[in-house]
Design an enzyme around this catalytic site. Structure first.
Site, PDB file in Angstrom:
ATOM      1  N   GLU A 175      -3.258   0.033  -3.690  1.00  0.00           N
ATOM      2  CA  GLU A 175      -2.958  -1.082  -2.793  1.00  0.00           C
ATOM      3  C   GLU A 175      -3.439  -2.396  -3.393  1.00  0.00           C
ATOM      4  O   GLU A 175      -4.367  -2.428  -4.205  1.00  0.00           O
ATOM      5  CB  GLU A 175      -3.609  -0.869  -1.428  1.00  0.00           C
ATOM      6  CG  GLU A 175      -5.124  -0.924  -1.465  1.00  0.00           C
ATOM      7  CD  GLU A 175      -5.746  -0.961  -0.081  1.00  0.00           C
ATOM      8  OE1 GLU A 175      -5.250  -1.709   0.787  1.00  0.00           O
ATOM      9  OE2 GLU A 175      -6.747  -0.254   0.130  1.00  0.00           O
TER      10      GLU A 175
ATOM     11  N   ASP B 211       0.852  -1.191   0.000  1.00  0.00           N
ATOM     12  CA  ASP B 211       0.000   0.000   0.000  1.00  0.00           C
ATOM     13  C   ASP B 211       0.889   1.243   0.000  1.00  0.00           C
ATOM     14  O   ASP B 211       1.790   1.365   0.835  1.00  0.00           O
ATOM     15  CB  ASP B 211      -0.895  -0.032   1.240  1.00  0.00           C
ATOM     16  CG  ASP B 211      -1.926   1.082   1.276  1.00  0.00           C
ATOM     17  OD1 ASP B 211      -2.079   1.785   0.260  1.00  0.00           O
ATOM     18  OD2 ASP B 211      -2.569   1.244   2.323  1.00  0.00           O
TER      19      ASP B 211
END
Length: 357
Positions: A100, A9
């Site tokens: 992400e 992420d």
């Protein structure tokens, strides 16, 4: 072989992209915002700023905060570059958003997932200029929890031993997938942590929450939670949107932005053999209200100019010119025909799209 899932992420994605492109924004409390905050730097978060706050309130309370307007096109491009990098490490990835994803890294890089994750983070910093935090664990839930602990710009591993220690104390409201409607029901039943689920089965929990949530909670309590990375099927649409700041009611400005986002959406079709079958136009006003219009696209309408003509008609149908409020965003979505409607063609791989507003 033990399954290893990575959750990768980008930290404060919009902020990280802006700081990469404009170094003077670094190490200062900084937000990406139009009328409301879309993303806040960690320095701004320490002050109390968070996404969703009205920008006027932020600047009144913290005048030292630096502001940059959103650049949707740039974030979309950065997301595409990020996913191209992810695929260099494994083809087994499941997007969570434009910045992400879960990656199944089982057995890759000589079986050393920590080395792989560290390499991915170095490459993202070197080639993309973006800080990526990574969590490693045996399931998606625990990889995501590890990823949260890794922020900002870190790497955290939760192995089986550590997972066993942490599992009983997990707060149910903090679990991925447990929403705000479910939490009060659980609390009313005296269920606050995973340890509180002990002694419950499908029948007792079904009296509290829906069946799907029963399965989720019991899997987490028993340690059999989801470790399967699901690769998305063919994309169903492509989209583009652009924020307008300051808000405007100028016809030429709004139509100019509409033409731009139509061109961007068509570009994102790439070499997809499927033609768009429907078009949706979105306009957002300065009070956050959104209006949309949707219409089918005849088979002959496949060029940007033809799509823009339909888009203008849909925009007019929203009544924006007579509304009186300023326009802060214009966007379009091109819905694609199903893959089976294009004989002999292969579906294209997934490409992450734009965030919602």
């Amino acid at each position: 072989m033990t399954v290893v899932i990575a959750h990768a992420d980008v930290d404060a994605f919009f902020v990280s992209v802006e700081r990469r492109d404009t170094p003077r924004y670094r190490d200062r409390p900084f937000v990406v915002a139009a009328e409301v905050v879309a993303c806040a730097s960690y320095e701004a978060r320490e002050l109390g700023v968070h996404a969703g706050m009205p920008l006027a309130r932020v600047l009144h309370r913290w005048p030292e905060v630096v502001v940059a307007p959103p650049r949707d096109e740039r974030y979309s491009r950065a997301g595409e570059e990020l996913f191209a990098l992810f695929r260099r490490y494994t083809p087994l990835l499941q997007p969570g958003s434009m910045e992400e994803a879960f990656l199944d890294v089982t057995g890759r890089d000589g079986g050393d997932p920590v080395a792989l994750a560290a390499g991915l983070r170095r490459t993202a910093r070197r080639e993309l200029g973006l800080p990526v935090s990574v969590g490693l664990a045996r399931s998606k839930l625990w990889a995501k929890l590890a990823g949260r602990r890794a922020k900002p710009d870190g790497l955290v591993v939760i192995d089986a031993e550590r997972e066993a220690e942490l599992r009983p104390a997990l707060r149910l409201e903090g679990l991925w997938g447990v929403g705000p409607r479910t939490v009060p029901r659980l609390h009313e039943a005296g269920l606050f942590t995973v340890a509180d689920l002990a002694g419950h089965d499908e029948t007792s929990l079904a009296a509290i929450v829906p069946t799907a949530m029963v399965r989720t909670l019991l899997a987490i309590a028993r340690g059999t939670d989801d470790a399967t990375v699901r690769i998305p099927g063919p994309r169903r649409s492509v989209s583009a949107q652009r924020t307008i700041s300051p808000p405007t009611r100028t016809r030429s400005t709004v139509l100019g932005v509409l033409g731009t986002v139509v061109g961007l959406a068509v570009d994102r079709l790439g070499h997809d053999p499927r033609r768009p079958s429907r078009l949706e136009v979105t306009v957002r006003f300065d009070d956050g209200t959104i209006r949309t219009g949707r219409a089918p696209l005849p088979g002959a309408v496949a060029d940007p100019a033809g799509i823009e003509r339909v888009a203008r008609r849909l925009l007019e149908g929203t009544g924006w010119e007579d509304d009186g409020r300023g326009v802060t965003l214009a966007g379009v979505v091109l819905f694609l025909a199903a893959a089976r409607e294009v004989p002999g063609q292969l579906a294209l791989p997934f490409a992450p799209g734009l965030p919602d507003g």
